[in-house]
Every structure is written in C-alpha cells, then in structure tokens.
Design a protein around this motif. Structure first.
Motif, PDB file in Angstrom:
ATOM      1  N   GLU A   8       1.155  -1.586  -0.221  1.00 56.89           N
ATOM      2  CA  GLU A   8      -0.027   0.401   0.177  1.00 56.89           C
ATOM      3  C   GLU A   8       0.972   1.180   0.004  1.00 56.89           C
ATOM      4  O   GLU A   8       0.398   1.857  -0.689  1.00 56.89           O
ATOM      5  CB  GLU A   8      -0.540  -0.135   1.035  1.00 56.89           C
ATOM      6  N   ARG A   9       2.332   1.168   0.077  1.00 61.79           N
ATOM      7  CA  ARG A   9       2.797   2.540   0.466  1.00 61.79           C
ATOM      8  C   ARG A   9       3.885   2.429  -0.589  1.00 61.79           C
ATOM      9  O   ARG A   9       4.180   3.625  -0.847  1.00 61.79           O
ATOM     10  CB  ARG A   9       3.962   1.934   1.780  1.00 61.79           C
ATOM     11  N   ILE A  10       3.805   1.485  -1.816  1.00 62.07           N
ATOM     12  CA  ILE A  10       4.776   1.673  -2.555  1.00 62.07           C
ATOM     13  C   ILE A  10       4.232   1.387  -4.169  1.00 62.07           C
ATOM     14  O   ILE A  10       3.127   0.793  -4.211  1.00 62.07           O
ATOM     15  CB  ILE A  10       5.520   0.086  -2.896  1.00 62.07           C
ATOM     16  N   ILE A  11       4.327   2.623  -5.072  1.00 63.77           N
ATOM     17  CA  ILE A  11       3.583   2.642  -6.779  1.00 63.77           C
ATOM     18  C   ILE A  11       5.068   2.159  -7.524  1.00 63.77           C
ATOM     19  O   ILE A  11       6.165   2.644  -7.345  1.00 63.77           O
ATOM     20  CB  ILE A  11       3.550   3.631  -6.833  1.00 63.77           C
ATOM     21  N   VAL A  12       5.292   1.353  -7.727  1.00 66.60           N
ATOM     22  CA  VAL A  12       6.156   1.582  -9.189  1.00 66.60           C
ATOM     23  C   VAL A  12       5.508   2.289 -10.431  1.00 66.60           C
ATOM     24  O   VAL A  12       4.419   2.193 -10.798  1.00 66.60           O
ATOM     25  CB  VAL A  12       6.472   0.126  -9.425  1.00 66.60           C
ATOM     26  N   SER A  13       6.426   3.351 -10.927  1.00 70.25           N
ATOM     27  CA  SER A  13       6.149   3.340 -12.120  1.00 70.25           C
ATOM     28  C   SER A  13       7.685   3.269 -13.176  1.00 70.25           C
ATOM     29  O   SER A  13       8.726   3.260 -13.327  1.00 70.25           O
ATOM     30  CB  SER A  13       7.187   5.261 -11.685  1.00 70.25           C
TER      31      SER A  13
END
Length: 229
Positions: A126-131
C-alpha cells in the motif's frame, strides 16, 4: 469511474510545468486553481474541487540538485501525496516515507531490480507505487539492464498494487495516451495509473479500457479536464 489524480511538479518549492520531461525548460506553472504558483494554494483548491490525492514530482531531488521536501510534507497535510523523489534504493525509500502517503519507485532512477525486491520485502504494498517510465517507446532507466518486456516479467512476479504507466515523451503535450503500449500491458490494467498527454476527449475511452486512475497535469491546470468530469 475513472479517478483523476492531479499532477504537480516542484522546483525550488514552486509549481512548474514543462513538456516531454525536458526539465531544463520548465517554467512556473500557470493554473486555473490559483493566481500564483504556490503549491499550498493550488492543493487547497484542488481539494475543494474534489481531488482525493495528488502526485508530486520533486524535480530537484530527481536531478540531485536540492529538494522541496518541506513543501511536500505540508501538501501531504492537505491531500495524500504520491511522491516521486528519485528513489534509488531501499535506504532512500526508508528516508522519504515520512514525507508522503505513498512513494513512487521509478525505473528512471532505480539502482537495481534487487533494491525493488528489498522494498517489497520490508514494506506493505500500500505504500509503494512502481512507475514504469517510458520514453520513445522504450524503458527509461539510468541503471537497469532490461527492456520493457523484461520489466513486465518482474512486475508479474512482484505483483504490486499499483503501477504508474508514464509515457514521459507525451508529458505536457496533450497528444493523447500511448494506446499501442497500453495494449501490451493490458494484463495489468486493474493496477495501472496512466499518465502522459491525456486529453479530455480520451476520458471515456480510458473507462472503456478499464483504467481506474489517471495522472493529469496540463489539461487539468488549463481547465480542459475537470477532476469530477
């Protein structure tokens, strides 16, 4: 229904705008949400107009020439911030967690795929977004020895909650999203946050694609797309 996530690029703690990721040509942002380029004023007005969260790129951090972290932290008290701070490894991820709701780990700056696995081992998804950064139809990266297809395989293995699909070539151009590349990544459509050149005419088309979230900068700040379209 598609969620519009406003984009705010910061340099020297002011909001700026530019095209195609050419950061040397960025200029102070002109936006319908404020009569100046103050990030706090803009964010307050975005919230009043229905924004649920905000994407911030700290361009000084990404370019390793300063930071706007104090401003980012203040903005995060108004709207939850999705922050791109040029994260390179687990150590930098640890540091920036205090400044934003979610952190972006972008292919442009990531040191190695092993560092990405360390982040997913240590922190909740929930704290990580991969771009997934794309430029001229290729994976944009300073350090990873892989192509788009290689990275797709790693994403299937990691199974992140959210993946930003950012075509940097189209940022600020309002030329429309990259349909060909999007089709290649249709496996992830429920996870994708689409960004790069999105126009108002394409909003219904994104819904048809099954995209649930989109990053919108230029078209939103010019009043061509509404947060609650």
């Amino acid at each position: 229904m598609l969620e519009i996530i406003p984009v705010l690029d910061l340099m020297n703690s002011i909001a700026v705008s530019g095209k195609s990721g050419d950061r040397d040509t960025y200029t102070p942002l002109s936006t319908i949400f404020a009569n100046n380029n103050d990030p706090m004023t803009i964010t307050n007005n975005l919230k009043m107009n229905g924004a649920k969260q905000i994407y911030i790129a700290d361009l000084d951090l990404i370019e390793k020439r300063g930071h706007s972290l104090d401003t980012v932290k203040m903005v995060n008290t108004i709207l939850p911030v999705i922050l791109d701070s040029g994260i390179r490894n687990l150590k930098s991820f640890d540091f920036y967690l205090d400044y934003a709701n979610k952190l972006i780990v972008a292919t442009e700056t990531l040191e190695s795929i092993e560092e990405l696995y360390k982040m997913f081992d240590k922190y909740p998804k929930e704290r990580i977004i991969v771009s997934l950064d794309i430029k001229n139809n290729e994976l944009l990266t300073n350090n990873l020895d892989m192509n788009l297809n290689d990275f797709k395989k790693e994403m299937i293995n990691l199974n992140p909650n959210e993946i930003i699909f950012l075509d940097i070539s189209r940022v600020g151009t309002k030329t429309g999203f990259n349909k060909e590349l999007l089709n290649e990544f249709s496996y992830f459509k429920d996870k994708l946050i689409l960004g790069g050149g999105i126009t108002g005419e394409e909003i219904s088309e994104l819904n048809n694609y099954g995209i649930k979230k989109a990053l919108v900068g230029s078209s939103l700040h010019k009043g061509e797309i509404n947060i609650n379209y």
